[in-house]
Write a protein that holds these residues in place. Structure first.
Motif, mmCIF file in Angstrom:
data_model
loop_
_atom_site.group_PDB
_atom_site.id
_atom_site.type_symbol
_atom_site.label_atom_id
_atom_site.label_comp_id
_atom_site.label_asym_id
_atom_site.label_seq_id
_atom_site.Cartn_x
_atom_site.Cartn_y
_atom_site.Cartn_z
ATOM 1 N N SER A 173 -78.146 87.875 -85.173
ATOM 2 C CA SER A 173 -77.672 86.828 -86.083
ATOM 3 C C SER A 173 -78.738 85.750 -86.253
ATOM 4 C CB SER A 173 -76.390 86.194 -85.528
ATOM 5 O OG SER A 173 -75.337 87.137 -85.523
ATOM 6 N N GLY A 174 -78.607 84.973 -87.319
ATOM 7 C CA GLY A 174 -79.544 83.882 -87.577
ATOM 8 C C GLY A 174 -79.642 82.921 -86.406
ATOM 9 N N ALA A 208 -77.854 83.151 -79.944
ATOM 10 C CA ALA A 208 -77.498 82.719 -78.587
ATOM 11 C C ALA A 208 -78.399 81.574 -78.159
ATOM 12 C CB ALA A 208 -77.631 83.892 -77.611
ATOM 13 N N ARG A 209 -78.052 80.987 -77.021
ATOM 14 C CA ARG A 209 -78.830 79.883 -76.449
ATOM 15 C C ARG A 209 -78.902 80.090 -74.943
ATOM 16 N NH1 ARG A 209 -75.748 75.791 -78.162
ATOM 17 N NH2 ARG A 209 -74.548 75.741 -76.254
ATOM 18 N N VAL A 210 -80.099 79.931 -74.371
ATOM 19 C CA VAL A 210 -80.275 79.944 -72.918
ATOM 20 C C VAL A 210 -80.513 78.498 -72.510
ATOM 21 C CG1 VAL A 210 -81.691 80.745 -70.991
ATOM 22 C CG2 VAL A 210 -81.221 82.277 -72.912
ATOM 23 N N GLU A 211 -79.708 78.011 -71.576
ATOM 24 C CA GLU A 211 -79.821 76.612 -71.166
ATOM 25 C C GLU A 211 -79.736 76.482 -69.658
ATOM 26 O OE1 GLU A 211 -75.263 75.128 -71.776
ATOM 27 O OE2 GLU A 211 -76.457 75.390 -73.580
ATOM 28 N N ARG A 212 -80.399 75.455 -69.148
ATOM 29 C CA ARG A 212 -80.328 75.174 -67.718
ATOM 30 C C ARG A 212 -79.279 74.101 -67.493
ATOM 31 N NH1 ARG A 212 -85.476 72.888 -65.012
ATOM 32 N NH2 ARG A 212 -84.411 70.931 -65.293
ATOM 33 N N ARG A 213 -78.399 74.382 -66.526
ATOM 34 C CA ARG A 213 -77.373 73.419 -66.108
ATOM 35 C C ARG A 213 -77.591 73.181 -64.623
ATOM 36 N NH1 ARG A 213 -72.131 76.409 -68.823
ATOM 37 N NH2 ARG A 213 -72.942 76.452 -70.962
ATOM 38 N N GLY A 214 -78.191 72.059 -64.308
ATOM 39 C CA GLY A 214 -78.545 71.799 -62.911
ATOM 40 C C GLY A 214 -79.627 72.767 -62.479
ATOM 41 N N GLN A 215 -79.334 73.598 -61.500
ATOM 42 C CA GLN A 215 -80.298 74.573 -60.994
ATOM 43 C C GLN A 215 -80.032 75.986 -61.510
ATOM 44 O OE1 GLN A 215 -83.008 73.550 -58.974
ATOM 45 N NE2 GLN A 215 -82.202 71.629 -59.792
ATOM 46 N N GLN A 216 -79.012 76.162 -62.353
ATOM 47 C CA GLN A 216 -78.653 77.484 -62.864
ATOM 48 C C GLN A 216 -78.973 77.586 -64.355
ATOM 49 O OE1 GLN A 216 -76.062 75.682 -61.119
ATOM 50 N NE2 GLN A 216 -76.823 76.614 -59.252
ATOM 51 N N PHE A 217 -79.181 78.829 -64.797
ATOM 52 C CA PHE A 217 -79.372 79.104 -66.216
ATOM 53 C C PHE A 217 -78.141 79.822 -66.736
ATOM 54 C CE2 PHE A 217 -83.690 78.429 -64.913
ATOM 55 C CZ PHE A 217 -84.246 77.764 -65.994
ATOM 56 N N TRP A 218 -77.772 79.513 -67.959
ATOM 57 C CA TRP A 218 -76.604 80.110 -68.618
ATOM 58 C C TRP A 218 -77.029 80.622 -69.980
ATOM 59 C CZ3 TRP A 218 -71.384 79.960 -66.902
ATOM 60 C CH2 TRP A 218 -71.220 79.350 -65.652
ATOM 61 N N ILE A 219 -76.360 81.668 -70.437
ATOM 62 C CA ILE A 219 -76.530 82.119 -71.818
ATOM 63 C C ILE A 219 -75.213 81.882 -72.533
ATOM 64 C CG2 ILE A 219 -75.921 84.544 -71.345
ATOM 65 C CD1 ILE A 219 -78.234 85.127 -73.512
ATOM 66 N N VAL A 220 -75.302 81.398 -73.754
ATOM 67 C CA VAL A 220 -74.134 81.092 -74.571
ATOM 68 C C VAL A 220 -74.286 81.828 -75.898
ATOM 69 C CG1 VAL A 220 -72.809 79.259 -75.692
ATOM 70 C CG2 VAL A 220 -73.964 78.799 -73.510
ATOM 71 N N ASP A 221 -73.319 82.672 -76.239
ATOM 72 C CA ASP A 221 -73.313 83.334 -77.541
ATOM 73 C C ASP A 221 -72.863 82.305 -78.577
ATOM 74 O OD1 ASP A 221 -73.275 86.176 -78.962
ATOM 75 O OD2 ASP A 221 -71.622 84.965 -79.742
ATOM 76 N N LEU A 222 -73.560 82.222 -79.689
ATOM 77 C CA LEU A 222 -73.264 81.213 -80.715
ATOM 78 C C LEU A 222 -72.420 81.782 -81.853
ATOM 79 C CD1 LEU A 222 -76.790 79.522 -80.822
ATOM 80 C CD2 LEU A 222 -74.742 78.780 -79.564
ATOM 81 N N GLY A 223 -71.483 82.673 -81.510
ATOM 82 C CA GLY A 223 -70.628 83.268 -82.526
ATOM 83 C C GLY A 223 -71.329 84.362 -83.301
ATOM 84 N N SER A 224 -72.240 85.062 -82.643
ATOM 85 C CA SER A 224 -73.013 86.106 -83.312
ATOM 86 C C SER A 224 -72.120 87.244 -83.795
ATOM 87 C CB SER A 224 -74.078 86.656 -82.358
ATOM 88 O OG SER A 224 -73.461 87.327 -81.276
ATOM 89 N N THR A 225 -72.586 87.944 -84.804
ATOM 90 C CA THR A 225 -71.830 89.058 -85.375
ATOM 91 C C THR A 225 -71.725 90.223 -84.405
ATOM 92 O OG1 THR A 225 -72.535 88.432 -87.586
ATOM 93 C CG2 THR A 225 -71.732 90.687 -87.305
ATOM 94 N N ASN A 226 -72.830 90.595 -83.770
ATOM 95 C CA ASN A 226 -72.864 91.771 -82.903
ATOM 96 C C ASN A 226 -72.746 91.458 -81.416
ATOM 97 O OD1 ASN A 226 -73.109 93.687 -85.008
ATOM 98 N ND2 ASN A 226 -75.229 93.056 -85.270
ATOM 99 N N GLY A 227 -72.631 90.191 -81.063
ATOM 100 C CA GLY A 227 -72.412 89.815 -79.677
ATOM 101 C C GLY A 227 -73.669 89.788 -78.833
ATOM 102 N N THR A 228 -73.499 89.253 -77.634
ATOM 103 C CA THR A 228 -74.551 89.152 -76.634
ATOM 104 C C THR A 228 -74.046 89.853 -75.389
ATOM 105 O OG1 THR A 228 -75.265 87.019 -77.537
ATOM 106 C CG2 THR A 228 -75.943 87.527 -75.282
ATOM 107 N N LEU A 229 -74.883 90.703 -74.792
ATOM 108 C CA LEU A 229 -74.493 91.426 -73.588
ATOM 109 C C LEU A 229 -75.392 91.023 -72.426
ATOM 110 C CD1 LEU A 229 -73.818 93.334 -76.134
ATOM 111 C CD2 LEU A 229 -73.530 95.081 -74.424
ATOM 112 N N VAL A 230 -74.788 90.903 -71.246
ATOM 113 C CA VAL A 230 -75.544 90.687 -70.014
ATOM 114 C C VAL A 230 -75.195 91.845 -69.095
ATOM 115 C CG1 VAL A 230 -75.933 89.193 -68.021
ATOM 116 C CG2 VAL A 230 -75.583 88.177 -70.291
ATOM 117 N N ASN A 231 -76.207 92.619 -68.739
ATOM 118 C CA ASN A 231 -76.025 93.816 -67.906
ATOM 119 C C ASN A 231 -74.970 94.753 -68.500
ATOM 120 O OD1 ASN A 231 -77.956 92.779 -66.087
ATOM 121 N ND2 ASN A 231 -76.377 91.596 -65.050
ATOM 122 N N GLY A 232 -74.986 94.864 -69.833
ATOM 123 C CA GLY A 232 -74.086 95.778 -70.534
ATOM 124 C C GLY A 232 -72.704 95.236 -70.828
#
Length: 128
Positions: free
Chosen positions: A72-73, A76-100
């Motif tokens: 999608s245009g 997704a977004r990868v962001e750091r929250r404190g000491q951890q990283f998170w991925i956030v899907d931004l409403g993509s058409t085909n989705g975001t997968l982590v480890n399937g």
């Protein structure tokens, strides 16, 4: 809420301008991460994420631009929250997968594999 993107200062516009703007923006306390596109249309590209969020998608205003039509245009977004990283899907058409597994929002761990469209991306924590 993420602050609005601001263009980096022009070279020579500020003290310390000899440092590349992208590198200067990522300096700071806390972990850094690297995303490496292992397979797909954009294989071989690497991107770093640190203090600021890394926006991923097909649109040219993203930090990590993927040429894949299944991305999608603004995918997704990868962001750091404190000491951890998170991925956030931004409403993509085909989705975001982590480890399937499809995710809306998920904490990332060293070695996770992210699928965005036809691109397989490895996520690793690197020394700051």
């Amino acid at each position: 809420m993420i602050p609005a993107w601001q263009p980096p200062p022009a070279p020579g516009a500020a003290a310390g301008a000899e440092t590349q703007p992208v590198l200067r923006a990522m300096q700071g306390a806390g972990p850094q991460s690297q995303l490496t596109i292992e397979s797909g249309p954009d294989a071989g590209n690497n991107h770093r994420a640190g203090d600021s969020a890394l926006r991923v998608g097909r649109s040219p205003d993203n930090d990590m631009i993927l040429r894949d039509p299944a991305t999608s245009g603004h995918h997704a977004r990868v962001e750091r929250r404190g000491q951890q990283f998170w991925i956030v899907d931004l409403g993509s058409t085909n989705g975001t997968l982590v480890n399937g597994e499809p995710v809306q929002e998920k904490e990332l761990n060293h070695g996770d594999r992210i699928t965005i469209g036809q691109n397989a991306v490895s996520f690793v924590i690197v020394e700051a």
